[in-house]
Design a protein around this motif. Structure first.
Motif, PDB file in Angstrom:
ATOM      1  N   ASP A 103      36.605  83.407 -22.892  1.00  0.00           N
ATOM      2  CA  ASP A 103      37.262  83.050 -21.641  1.00  0.00           C
ATOM      3  C   ASP A 103      37.190  81.544 -21.422  1.00  0.00           C
ATOM      4  OD1 ASP A 103      34.670  82.476 -20.828  1.00  0.00           O
ATOM      5  OD2 ASP A 103      34.452  84.285 -19.617  1.00  0.00           O
ATOM      6  N   ARG A 104      37.555  81.082 -20.211  1.00  0.00           N
ATOM      7  CA  ARG A 104      37.623  79.648 -19.940  1.00  0.00           C
ATOM      8  C   ARG A 104      36.258  78.973 -19.944  1.00  0.00           C
ATOM      9  NH1 ARG A 104      42.222  77.324 -18.585  1.00  0.00           N
ATOM     10  NH2 ARG A 104      44.040  78.633 -18.166  1.00  0.00           N
ATOM     11  N   LEU A 105      35.188  79.759 -19.858  1.00  0.00           N
ATOM     12  CA  LEU A 105      33.839  79.211 -19.974  1.00  0.00           C
ATOM     13  C   LEU A 105      33.277  79.410 -21.372  1.00  0.00           C
ATOM     14  CD1 LEU A 105      32.319  80.303 -16.545  1.00  0.00           C
ATOM     15  CD2 LEU A 105      33.177  78.059 -17.192  1.00  0.00           C
ATOM     16  N   GLY A 106      34.125  79.792 -22.329  1.00  0.00           N
ATOM     17  CA  GLY A 106      33.703  79.976 -23.707  1.00  0.00           C
ATOM     18  C   GLY A 106      32.896  81.226 -23.957  1.00  0.00           C
ATOM     19  N   PHE A 107      32.929  82.209 -23.033  1.00  0.00           N
ATOM     20  CA  PHE A 107      32.077  83.389 -23.148  1.00  0.00           C
ATOM     21  C   PHE A 107      32.862  84.584 -23.685  1.00  0.00           C
ATOM     22  CE2 PHE A 107      30.409  87.367 -21.385  1.00  0.00           C
ATOM     23  CZ  PHE A 107      29.107  87.321 -21.862  1.00  0.00           C
ATOM     24  N   SER A 108      32.188  85.380 -24.505  1.00  0.00           N
ATOM     25  CA  SER A 108      32.730  86.646 -24.977  1.00  0.00           C
ATOM     26  C   SER A 108      31.585  87.642 -25.108  1.00  0.00           C
ATOM     27  CB  SER A 108      33.437  86.477 -26.328  1.00  0.00           C
ATOM     28  OG  SER A 108      33.983  87.701 -26.770  1.00  0.00           O
ATOM     29  N   PRO A 402      27.901  78.919 -16.215  1.00  0.00           N
ATOM     30  CA  PRO A 402      28.097  80.229 -16.848  1.00  0.00           C
ATOM     31  C   PRO A 402      26.798  81.025 -16.873  1.00  0.00           C
ATOM     32  CG  PRO A 402      28.022  78.494 -18.509  1.00  0.00           C
ATOM     33  CD  PRO A 402      27.985  77.802 -17.178  1.00  0.00           C
ATOM     34  N   LEU A 403      26.903  82.322 -16.721  1.00  0.00           N
ATOM     35  CA  LEU A 403      25.738  83.200 -16.769  1.00  0.00           C
ATOM     36  C   LEU A 403      25.554  83.746 -18.178  1.00  0.00           C
ATOM     37  CD1 LEU A 403      26.299  85.144 -13.425  1.00  0.00           C
ATOM     38  CD2 LEU A 403      24.977  83.046 -13.817  1.00  0.00           C
ATOM     39  N   GLU A 404      24.319  84.070 -18.530  1.00  0.00           N
ATOM     40  CA  GLU A 404      23.991  84.449 -19.898  1.00  0.00           C
ATOM     41  C   GLU A 404      24.767  85.675 -20.361  1.00  0.00           C
ATOM     42  OE1 GLU A 404      19.811  84.991 -20.209  1.00  0.00           O
ATOM     43  OE2 GLU A 404      19.383  82.851 -20.377  1.00  0.00           O
ATOM     44  N   HIS A 405      24.874  86.678 -19.522  1.00  0.00           N
ATOM     45  CA  HIS A 405      25.499  87.941 -19.924  1.00  0.00           C
ATOM     46  C   HIS A 405      26.944  88.037 -19.452  1.00  0.00           C
ATOM     47  CE1 HIS A 405      21.395  90.131 -20.547  1.00  0.00           C
ATOM     48  NE2 HIS A 405      21.565  89.082 -21.320  1.00  0.00           N
ATOM     49  N   SER A 410      29.579  79.429  -9.087  1.00  0.00           N
ATOM     50  CA  SER A 410      30.195  78.136  -8.786  1.00  0.00           C
ATOM     51  C   SER A 410      30.022  77.775  -7.320  1.00  0.00           C
ATOM     52  CB  SER A 410      31.689  78.154  -9.141  1.00  0.00           C
ATOM     53  OG  SER A 410      32.386  79.095  -8.348  1.00  0.00           O
ATOM     54  N   ILE A 411      30.002  76.470  -7.065  1.00  0.00           N
ATOM     55  CA  ILE A 411      29.956  75.903  -5.719  1.00  0.00           C
ATOM     56  C   ILE A 411      31.055  74.852  -5.637  1.00  0.00           C
ATOM     57  CG2 ILE A 411      28.601  74.606  -4.036  1.00  0.00           C
ATOM     58  CD1 ILE A 411      26.091  75.763  -5.253  1.00  0.00           C
ATOM     59  N   ASP A 412      31.822  74.861  -4.550  1.00  0.00           N
ATOM     60  CA  ASP A 412      32.899  73.891  -4.423  1.00  0.00           C
ATOM     61  C   ASP A 412      32.939  73.310  -3.020  1.00  0.00           C
ATOM     62  OD1 ASP A 412      35.155  75.322  -2.682  1.00  0.00           O
ATOM     63  OD2 ASP A 412      34.365  76.824  -4.070  1.00  0.00           O
ATOM     64  N   GLY A 413      33.443  72.094  -2.940  1.00  0.00           N
ATOM     65  CA  GLY A 413      33.683  71.420  -1.672  1.00  0.00           C
ATOM     66  C   GLY A 413      35.037  70.744  -1.718  1.00  0.00           C
ATOM     67  N   GLY A 442      32.374  76.426  -0.314  1.00  0.00           N
ATOM     68  CA  GLY A 442      32.283  77.824  -0.674  1.00  0.00           C
ATOM     69  C   GLY A 442      31.483  78.035  -1.937  1.00  0.00           C
ATOM     70  N   THR A 443      31.127  79.266  -2.166  1.00  0.00           N
ATOM     71  CA  THR A 443      30.414  79.641  -3.386  1.00  0.00           C
ATOM     72  C   THR A 443      30.998  80.954  -3.883  1.00  0.00           C
ATOM     73  OG1 THR A 443      28.233  80.157  -4.336  1.00  0.00           O
ATOM     74  CG2 THR A 443      28.623  80.845  -2.083  1.00  0.00           C
ATOM     75  N   ASN A 444      31.018  81.091  -5.187  1.00  0.00           N
ATOM     76  CA  ASN A 444      31.643  82.256  -5.806  1.00  0.00           C
ATOM     77  C   ASN A 444      30.803  82.673  -7.011  1.00  0.00           C
ATOM     78  OD1 ASN A 444      34.067  84.082  -6.132  1.00  0.00           O
ATOM     79  ND2 ASN A 444      34.062  83.078  -8.118  1.00  0.00           N
ATOM     80  N   ALA A 445      30.573  83.956  -7.166  1.00  0.00           N
ATOM     81  CA  ALA A 445      29.787  84.478  -8.282  1.00  0.00           C
ATOM     82  C   ALA A 445      30.535  85.638  -8.930  1.00  0.00           C
ATOM     83  CB  ALA A 445      28.407  84.945  -7.815  1.00  0.00           C
TER      84      ALA A 445
END
Length: 502
Positions: A103-108, A402-405, A410-413, A442-445
């Motif tokens: 994905d966009r964070l390089g995770f699979s 990115p999270l391990e699993h 993310s946090i944004d302003g 805001g924050t998003n998980a």
């Protein structure tokens, strides 16, 4: 017995080719150097005893099926930036058992793997193919971080057709969403007013209706033009048009893509009643370059670049890319020797993307635009002196980890402001103005609970202020001012059951 395999142990299980393994944070902090096993060590007694102990400790009891293993993969380029759409393929005994893309964070994530020996293959055009051998036991959770090395490909010009578009992928993966995407090449092909315009290009999409040939505002499925949420890199933009509404404020020279969601909004946009138009800026490729352009309306220049390697190391960044563009109309300057032209516009747009050594992403975006219509010193017999100012200011910052699993936090302003003021110098008691201002945080998980189940949570807060006034001759015909807070939270669960998506 559950075996949790760290990045160091995973690297010890790999025999890599064409790439470089990178340990996770625990192994990196320990100062140990990772190296692949040689064939002689692979058959050594210590490893044999370790594997035997693992198998004995994780042998299921009678009547129980063994729980499968999982692989959590992060893919980066040589500078440490995440790689999107890397092909991930897992083979066992010459047959493909699992495949996907990063994905966009390089995770699979690869789940449901029975014990055994596997070959992991990572490939993407422009990078060396990475192959590694893995030995998985019962209930293993293998975490891998891999850096792909560049491998430029020089070929003659070819023509290719993609069997699957991003729109088709979104249709299959997002339940009920109606998404249309326009590339920058398509935006340039759509006829515009004096120069390419991403918002005018949206008007050719199904379900979108233009208000008139003289305005870039649009209606979606019966909604009014002010019910469209327009985002620049995730930041709302109020009235994203230049004076008169002939064209939008977005400069196509620095854009990456434009996406319109006209229905089936996710929970984050649950209160939207018309459409969501997302405009994303292109931060460049990190190489210094200067581009210029001249249209019937304005002159443009775009500059892109990166950060010197020594400075990146000092601030703890693995990759930095930035791009900025300035645009200004030129008729007032070009026609100055003959007569005064009363109108000009100018705007500036920039973005930056940086990746830390630990894989975090930092995004900055900004825009400032001004339109000025000034008849005060006009040398003709124009009967009324007018000064009209109009403009937008936008700024935003996002930090994503990115999270391990799988998933991310993310946090944004952000800050957004639109203002317009119309003044008549001959009538000092006349004041027409409007202004709206927004501060947001805001924050998003996002959590990948399994291959079939994803969870997304978010909290947003906004501070809004507005001020409107229509006054003339000491009489206030209309006024309104106020400020307040907006608070919102959302939860979204995606559950895939074979061909079904809930």
């Amino acid at each position: 017995m559950m075996v949790r395999t760290s990045g160091l142990e995973a690297a010890e299980r790999c025999r890599a080719g064409g790439g470089e393994d990178r340990s996770d944070g625990r192994a990196a902090r320990s100062g140990r150097r990772l190296r692949p096993l040689s064939p002689s060590r692979f058959g050594g007694l210590p490893l044999l005893l370790s594997l035997l102990a693992t198998l004995l400790g994780s042998t299921p009891s009678l009547g129980q099926s063994p729980e499968p293993a999982s692989i959590f993969l992060h893919v980066y380029d040589q500078d440490g930036a995440a790689l999107f759409r890397v092909s991930v393929r897992l083979e066992k005994e010459g047959s493909t058992v699992s495949a996907g893309f990063s994905d966009r964070l390089g995770f699979s994530r690869l789940d449901g793997l029975p014990p055994g020996r596997y070959v992991l293959e990572l490939s993407r055009l422009g990078f060396q193919t990475h192959r590694a051998e893995l030995m998985l036991g019962f209930k293993d959770e293998v975490e891998l971080a891999v850096r792909l090395q560049p491998d430029p490909v020089t070929i003659e010009g070819i023509s290719a057709e993609a069997g699957r578009s991003r729109e088709q992928t979104r249709f299959e993966e997002v339940a009920g969403a109606t998404v249309r995407e326009i590339s920058i090449a398509q935006i340039r092909d759509v006829p515009g007013v004096a120069e390419p315009d991403p918002v005018r290009a949206v008007e050719v999409l199904p379900g979108v209706v233009s208000t008139s040939d003289f305005s870039a505002a649009f209606h979606v499925r019966g909604g009014s033009s002010d019910q469209n949420l327009i985002l620049l890199d995730g930041v709302p933009v109020f009235s994203p048009f230049h004076l008169g509404g002939f064209f939008s404020v977005f400069n196509p020279d620095v854009l990456d893509r434009v996406e319109l969601q006209s229905g089936g909004f996710p929970a984050a946009f649950g209160g939207r009643v018309s459409s969501v138009l997302s405009v994303e800026t292109d931060p460049g490729d990190g190489e210094f370059s200067v581009d210029g352009g001249l249209s019937l309306l304005s002159a443009r220049v775009a500059v892109s670049g990166g950060m010197p390697a020594g400075l990146k190391d000092r601030v703890g960044l693995a990759s930095v890319r930035w791009r900025g563009s300035a645009r200004r109309s030129y008729f007032d300057v070009l026609l100055k020797p003959a007569f005064d032209f009363p109108y000009h516009l100018s705007d500036f747009q920039a973005s930056l993307e940086a990746w830390t050594q630990g894989g975090d992403r930092i995004e900055l975006t900004g825009y400032q635009g001004r339109d000025v219509l000034d008849f005060r010193d006009f040398e003709s017999d124009f009967p009324l002196k007018i000064q009209w100012d109009w403009g937008n200011d936008v700024a935003g910052a996002t930090w994503t980890r990115p999270l391990e699993h799988g998933g991310s936090f993310s946090i944004d302003g952000s800050f957004s402001r639109f203002g317009s003021g119309l003044r008549f110098p001959d009538f000092g008691d006349t004041d027409f103005r409007t202004e709206i201002e927004r501060f947001g945080m805001g924050t998003n998980a996002e959590f990948s609970l399994s291959r079939e189940l994803d969870l997304q949570l978010g909290v947003d807060s906004e501070r809004l202020r507005y001020d409107n006034l229509v006054e003339s001759g000491g009489t206030v015909f209309s006024e309104g001012a106020g400020r307040g807070w907006l608070l919102a939270g959302f939860t979204q669960i995606d559950w895939r059951l074979g061909p079904w998506l809930l």
